[in-house]
Design an enzyme around this catalytic site. Structure first.
Site, PDB file in Angstrom:
ATOM      1  N   TYR A   1     -10.738  -7.724  -4.749  1.00  0.00           N
ATOM      2  CA  TYR A   1      -9.632  -6.868  -5.182  1.00  0.00           C
ATOM      3  C   TYR A   1      -8.950  -7.403  -6.426  1.00  0.00           C
ATOM      4  CZ  TYR A   1      -5.621  -3.787  -4.261  1.00  0.00           C
ATOM      5  OH  TYR A   1      -4.654  -2.831  -4.330  1.00  0.00           O
TER       6      TYR A   1
ATOM      7  N   HIS B   1      -1.700   2.780  -6.048  1.00  0.00           N
ATOM      8  CA  HIS B   1      -2.713   1.734  -5.874  1.00  0.00           C
ATOM      9  C   HIS B   1      -2.810   0.844  -7.104  1.00  0.00           C
ATOM     10  CE1 HIS B   1      -6.030  -0.278  -4.045  1.00  0.00           C
ATOM     11  NE2 HIS B   1      -6.883   0.084  -4.976  1.00  0.00           N
TER      12      HIS B   1
ATOM     13  N   LYS C   1      -2.342  -2.069   7.901  1.00  0.00           N
ATOM     14  CA  LYS C   1      -3.508  -1.480   8.549  1.00  0.00           C
ATOM     15  C   LYS C   1      -3.654  -2.031   9.959  1.00  0.00           C
ATOM     16  CE  LYS C   1      -6.403  -0.269   4.575  1.00  0.00           C
ATOM     17  NZ  LYS C   1      -7.701  -0.481   3.912  1.00  0.00           N
TER      18      LYS C   1
ATOM     19  N   HIS D   1      -4.365  -8.666   3.681  1.00  0.00           N
ATOM     20  CA  HIS D   1      -5.812  -8.602   3.855  1.00  0.00           C
ATOM     21  C   HIS D   1      -6.224  -9.485   5.028  1.00  0.00           C
ATOM     22  CE1 HIS D   1      -6.570  -7.411  -0.618  1.00  0.00           C
ATOM     23  NE2 HIS D   1      -6.331  -6.367   0.147  1.00  0.00           N
TER      24      HIS D   1
ATOM     25  N   ARG E   1       0.855  -1.181   0.000  1.00  0.00           N
ATOM     26  CA  ARG E   1       0.000   0.000   0.000  1.00  0.00           C
ATOM     27  C   ARG E   1       0.893   1.235   0.000  1.00  0.00           C
ATOM     28  NH1 ARG E   1      -2.333  -3.415   4.077  1.00  0.00           N
ATOM     29  NH2 ARG E   1      -4.464  -4.089   3.545  1.00  0.00           N
TER      30      ARG E   1
ATOM     31  N   ARG F   1      -0.062  -1.743  -6.887  1.00  0.00           N
ATOM     32  CA  ARG F   1      -0.421  -2.793  -5.920  1.00  0.00           C
ATOM     33  C   ARG F   1      -1.484  -3.712  -6.516  1.00  0.00           C
ATOM     34  NH1 ARG F   1      -1.337  -4.338  -0.409  1.00  0.00           N
ATOM     35  NH2 ARG F   1      -3.548  -4.463   0.149  1.00  0.00           N
TER      36      ARG F   1
END
Length: 310
Positions: free
Chosen positions: A285, A250, A181, A276, A157, A253
């Site tokens: 995705y 993005h 994240k 994820h 990311r 990725r």
């Protein structure tokens, strides 16, 4: 009891709404637009209640709220509109609880489906190769190529790329420590080309980096490069390298994820590489087309192969 939108509501449904509207005007300070939205949604829901023969808001339970949300979805209501409907209902029930007219909020645990965001189109392999044919000796060009190689080579990311410190990179093993994240740490491998160009960057990084700066990638000022600068530089390289598609972090990725899944058919491994939490995110995705799905099925399912050349 059957009603139409023009049928007057019983006082037991209408009066609490009027008190709530006054509360919104006098105490909440909401905009007129928001007040109108709340009123429209609540009036619609009051009509549904009346149609079902319910005469008091305290008769509403979570099942009714879920039924209402499901009805909206079946009728094609936008996710944003459904979210507004549920938000207005939650606020109204909180108001009734505050007044002692209800003991619990039946809309509290019901949420609208997330609005689907269109995924960016990924680059094909030729476009990636075209983008990464950067062979300039300028330290900034070396830095930019290293950033793009690492982002595509490890599927990072933008925030992860920017937050990488020098100490997070193990060139010998081709391994990178990433903080994703939720401050979750993961270790990911990165490509041989990324190893080569990160190594080149480390050899010239000292020409730009301020003393004691831990960041792997720094700006001309010597401090950690910003998100905006990375986006701007990648877009500029896309134009300079004559890549037809607009280049963004993005998109790199996304291209990494798509190309990895197309070549490996290993959804679980790609999930781990991308960081994820849920595999459903990876499925959305990395949009596999039917050809790749069929190929994965033929290779994996024990009864997919025909016997004796049939």
């Amino acid at each position: 009891m059957t009603t139409t939108p023009n049928t007057p509501l019983p006082n037991s449904l209408q009066k609490p709404l009027e008190r709530f509207y006054e509360f919104l005007r006098s105490e909440k300070g909401l905009s007129l637009h928001t007040q109108r939205n709340y009123k429209q949604q609540l009036e619609t829901m009051a009509q549904h209640l009346a149609e079902m023969g319910l005469k008091d808001w305290s008769q509403v339970d979570a099942g009714w709220v879920r039924q209402l949300a499901g009805k909206g979805m079946r009728e094609g209501m936008k996710a944003s509109s459904l979210a507004t409907r549920l938000s207005s209902l939650r606020s109204f029930f909180d108001f009734l609880i505050l007044r002692g007219e209800m003991s619990a909020n039946p809309a509290k645990g019901v949420s609208a489906p997330r609005k689907k965001r269109p995924l960016p189109k990924n680059l094909d392999v030729d476009e990636v190769n075209q983008l990464l044919e950067v062979n300039e000796d300028d330290p900034l060009a070396i830095r930019d190529r290293a950033m793009m190689e690492l982002m595509y080579g490890a599927g990072l990311r933008l925030a992860e790329l920017v937050s990488v410190d020098v100490r997070d990179v193990q060139l010998r093993s081709g391994e990178l420590r990433v903080i994703g994240k939720g401050d979750k740490e993961r270790k990911v491998p990165f490509s041989g080309m990324a190893t080569e160009w990160v190594g080149k960057w480390l050899r010239v990084r000292g020409d730009l980096a301020a003393p004691g700066e831990p960041a792997l990638f720094v700006s001309k000022l010597g401090t950690r490069i910003s998100h905006r600068s990375v986006q701007k530089r990648m877009a500029e390289w896309g134009q300079k390298q004559s890549v037809a598609s607009h280049i963004s972090p993005h998109k790199l990725r996304h291209s990494f994820a798509t190309h990895m899944l197309e070549s490996s058919n290993n959804l679980r491994a790609v999930q781990e590489l991308l960081g994820h939490e849920n595999i459903s995110t990876t499925q959305i995705y990395t949009h596999l087309d039917f050809q790749h799905l069929a190929q994965a099925y033929d290779q994996a399912h024990p009864r997919a192969r025909k016997k004796n050349g049939e």
